[in-house]
Design a protein around this motif. Structure first.
Motif, mmCIF file in Angstrom:
data_model
loop_
_atom_site.group_PDB
_atom_site.id
_atom_site.type_symbol
_atom_site.label_atom_id
_atom_site.label_comp_id
_atom_site.label_asym_id
_atom_site.label_seq_id
_atom_site.Cartn_x
_atom_site.Cartn_y
_atom_site.Cartn_z
ATOM 1 N N GLU A 143 0.841 -1.190 0.000
ATOM 2 C CA GLU A 143 0.000 0.000 0.000
ATOM 3 C C GLU A 143 0.880 1.245 0.000
ATOM 4 O OE1 GLU A 143 -3.221 0.096 -0.262
ATOM 5 O OE2 GLU A 143 -3.945 -1.864 0.394
ATOM 6 N N THR A 145 0.261 5.374 0.470
ATOM 7 C CA THR A 145 -0.738 6.380 0.826
ATOM 8 C C THR A 145 -0.149 7.775 0.685
ATOM 9 O OG1 THR A 145 -0.217 6.277 3.202
ATOM 10 C CG2 THR A 145 -1.897 4.759 2.373
ATOM 11 N N THR A 173 -2.048 3.984 -3.710
ATOM 12 C CA THR A 173 -3.233 3.133 -3.645
ATOM 13 C C THR A 173 -4.348 3.799 -2.853
ATOM 14 O OG1 THR A 173 -2.385 1.978 -1.680
ATOM 15 C CG2 THR A 173 -1.871 1.018 -3.834
ATOM 16 N N VAL A 174 -3.990 4.691 -1.939
ATOM 17 C CA VAL A 174 -4.953 5.401 -1.089
ATOM 18 C C VAL A 174 -4.517 6.854 -1.003
ATOM 19 C CG1 VAL A 174 -5.962 5.598 1.224
ATOM 20 C CG2 VAL A 174 -5.475 3.326 0.256
ATOM 21 N N LEU A 205 -8.772 4.020 -3.298
ATOM 22 C CA LEU A 205 -9.594 4.714 -2.306
ATOM 23 C C LEU A 205 -9.172 6.162 -2.241
ATOM 24 C CD1 LEU A 205 -11.524 4.975 0.135
ATOM 25 C CD2 LEU A 205 -9.682 4.069 1.576
ATOM 26 N N THR A 219 -14.549 4.719 -3.623
ATOM 27 C CA THR A 219 -13.838 3.771 -4.467
ATOM 28 C C THR A 219 -14.532 3.788 -5.823
ATOM 29 O OG1 THR A 219 -15.259 1.909 -3.862
ATOM 30 C CG2 THR A 219 -13.338 2.323 -2.450
ATOM 31 N N SER A 250 -6.610 1.959 9.289
ATOM 32 C CA SER A 250 -7.717 1.148 8.776
ATOM 33 C C SER A 250 -7.293 0.342 7.557
ATOM 34 C CB SER A 250 -8.908 2.046 8.421
ATOM 35 O OG SER A 250 -9.441 2.654 9.573
ATOM 36 N N VAL A 251 -6.500 0.934 6.692
ATOM 37 C CA VAL A 251 -6.026 0.229 5.501
ATOM 38 C C VAL A 251 -5.142 -0.949 5.896
ATOM 39 C CG1 VAL A 251 -4.510 0.452 3.483
ATOM 40 C CG2 VAL A 251 -6.241 2.196 3.946
ATOM 41 N N LEU A 259 -13.370 -2.981 -0.105
ATOM 42 C CA LEU A 259 -14.019 -2.069 0.827
ATOM 43 C C LEU A 259 -15.413 -1.760 0.320
ATOM 44 C CD1 LEU A 259 -11.003 0.352 1.435
ATOM 45 C CD2 LEU A 259 -11.788 -1.516 2.914
#
Length: 294
Positions: A143, A145, A173-174, A205, A219, A250-251, A259
Motif C-alpha cells: 500500500e 498512501t 493506492t490510497v 480509495l 472507491t 484502517s487500511v 471495501l
C-alpha cells in the motif's frame, strides 16, 4: 526496525505557534504527525526525514520516539531543523510561514515496509520529492498512501505543482486531501467530477475531508459521506493528519479486502472521531489508542 508495518517519508519540523500574544513550540510537519498518530495507535512505524543536530532536532526526536516512532539514522542530515510559524486566529484557524529544508538522504537498502506514506511539502519540494517518489516505486510496499496537504507558499507554480501531484497520486493506492487542497489544485471543479478524476489517476480509495462537515470516501464502486463530529475547537493543527493516520491504520487492518460501503462508513467515522479529539486540544496532539477505544 528494518521491516516496519509503515514507513513514513517526509518532513518533520517545529511549529512555532503564536496565540494570544504568547509563543510556544510544538513538533509538527504533516508526515511526522501521521507517524506520531500511528505510533500512538501501536503501529510499528519508522520515519525517514531530515533533521538538524540542534535543539529543535532533539525536540523532534524525543517527541516522536516517546510515541513509538523510530527515526531512521540517515534522517539526521540537515544543518538546521526546519520550522513553520503558525499564527492562530480567534476561530482556531492557523496561517503558516515556513523556513523549510528538504534534501533528505536516499533511503537505506533493505527496509521492507507493508505500507509507505508520504505527502505535504515532501512531495513537492526538490530535490527531496524525487527521493519520495523513488521510495514509493522501489520499496515494494503493498500500500502507498498520499496526502498532498497543500502549502501554496512552498510550492512551484501551479501547473508544475499539479503535475507533481498527479505523478505522486498515480503511484498511490490510497489518497486523502482536504476540500481546500482540492480547490487549490482544481479550481471550479465540482465534487463529483473531482472524485472521479482522482480515482482515474489510480488510487483504489480516495477521501476528501470537508472540515466540520465531515468527509467523502470513494472507491470505483462506492461513495459514502460521513458527518463531522461536533467539538469545541481549540485549533485545527493536525486535524487532517489525524484523519490520515486513522485512514492508514484502517487500511493496514483491512489488508487486500474489498471495501464495501459499510466498511467505508466505518473507516470514515473512525477517522472523523479521531480528528475531533485533536481539534479539541492545542497543537498536533494526536490521540492515543486508549482514547479511541473508550
Amino acid at each position: 526496525m528494518r521491516n516496519p508495518d509503515v514507513l513514513v517519508v517526509g518532513e518533520a519540523l517545529v511549529d512555532v505557534v503564536h496565540r494570544d500574544g504568547a509563543v510556544a513550540e510544538h513538533v509538527g510537519g504533516s508526515p511526522a504527525n501521521v507517524a506520531l498518530g500511528l505510533g500512538r495507535r501501536g503501529v510499528a512505524v519508522a520515519l525517514h526525514t531530515q533533521l538538524g543536530p540542534d535543539e529543535r532536532g532533539g525536540l523532534v526526536r524525543r517527541h516522536l520516539e516517546a510515541s513509538g516512532v523510530q527515526i531512521l539514522p540517515e534522517s539526521f542530515s540537515a544543518a538546521a531543523t526546519s520550522t513553520a510559524t503558525a499564527d492562530i486566529a480567534d476561530d482556531g484557524q492557523a496561517a503558516y510561514r515556513f523556513d523549510v529544508r528538504w534534501e533528505p538522504e536516499p533511503i537505506a537498502r533493505g527496509i521492507r515496509p507493508r505500507l509507505v506514506h508520504t505527502g505535504s511539502i515532501a512531495a513537492f519540494v526538490e530535490p527531496g520529492a524525487t527521493v519520495v517518489r523513488a521510495a514509493m516505486r522501489e520499496l515494494g510496499a503493498a500500500e502507498l498512501t498520499f496526502d498532498p496537504n497543500i502549502r501554496p507558499a512552498l510550492l512551484p507554480e501551479h501547473g508544475t505543482a499539479v503535475r507533481m501531484f498527479e505523478e505522486t497520486a498515480a503511484l498511490a493506492t490510497v489518497m486523502k486531501l482536504s476540500d481546500e487542497d482540492a480547490r487549490w489544485l482544481y479550481p471550479d471543479v465540482d465534487e463529483d467530477r473531482l472524485i472521479a478524476s482522482l480515482l482515474a489517476l489510480g488510487p483504489r480509495l480516495v477521501a476528501v475531508t470537508l472540515g466540520a462537515r465531515g468527509a467523502v470516501l470513494a472507491t470505483q464502486a462506492h461513495t459514502v459521506r460521513v458527518p463531522g463530529v461536533a467539538v469545541d475547537a481549540v485549533d485545527t493543527i493536525g486535524a487532517g493528519d489525524t484523519f490520515m493516520a486513522s485512514l492508514v491504520h484502517s487500511v493496514l487492518d483491512a489488508g487486500s479486502a474489498d471495501l464495501d460501503a459499510a466498511a467505508l462508513q466505518r473507516i470514515g467515522r473512525e477517522a472523523a472521531r479521531a480528528a475531533a479529539i485533536t481539534v479539541s486540544r492545542a497543537g498536533a496532539d494526536l490521540p492515543w489508542q486508549r482514547e479511541l477505544t473508550k
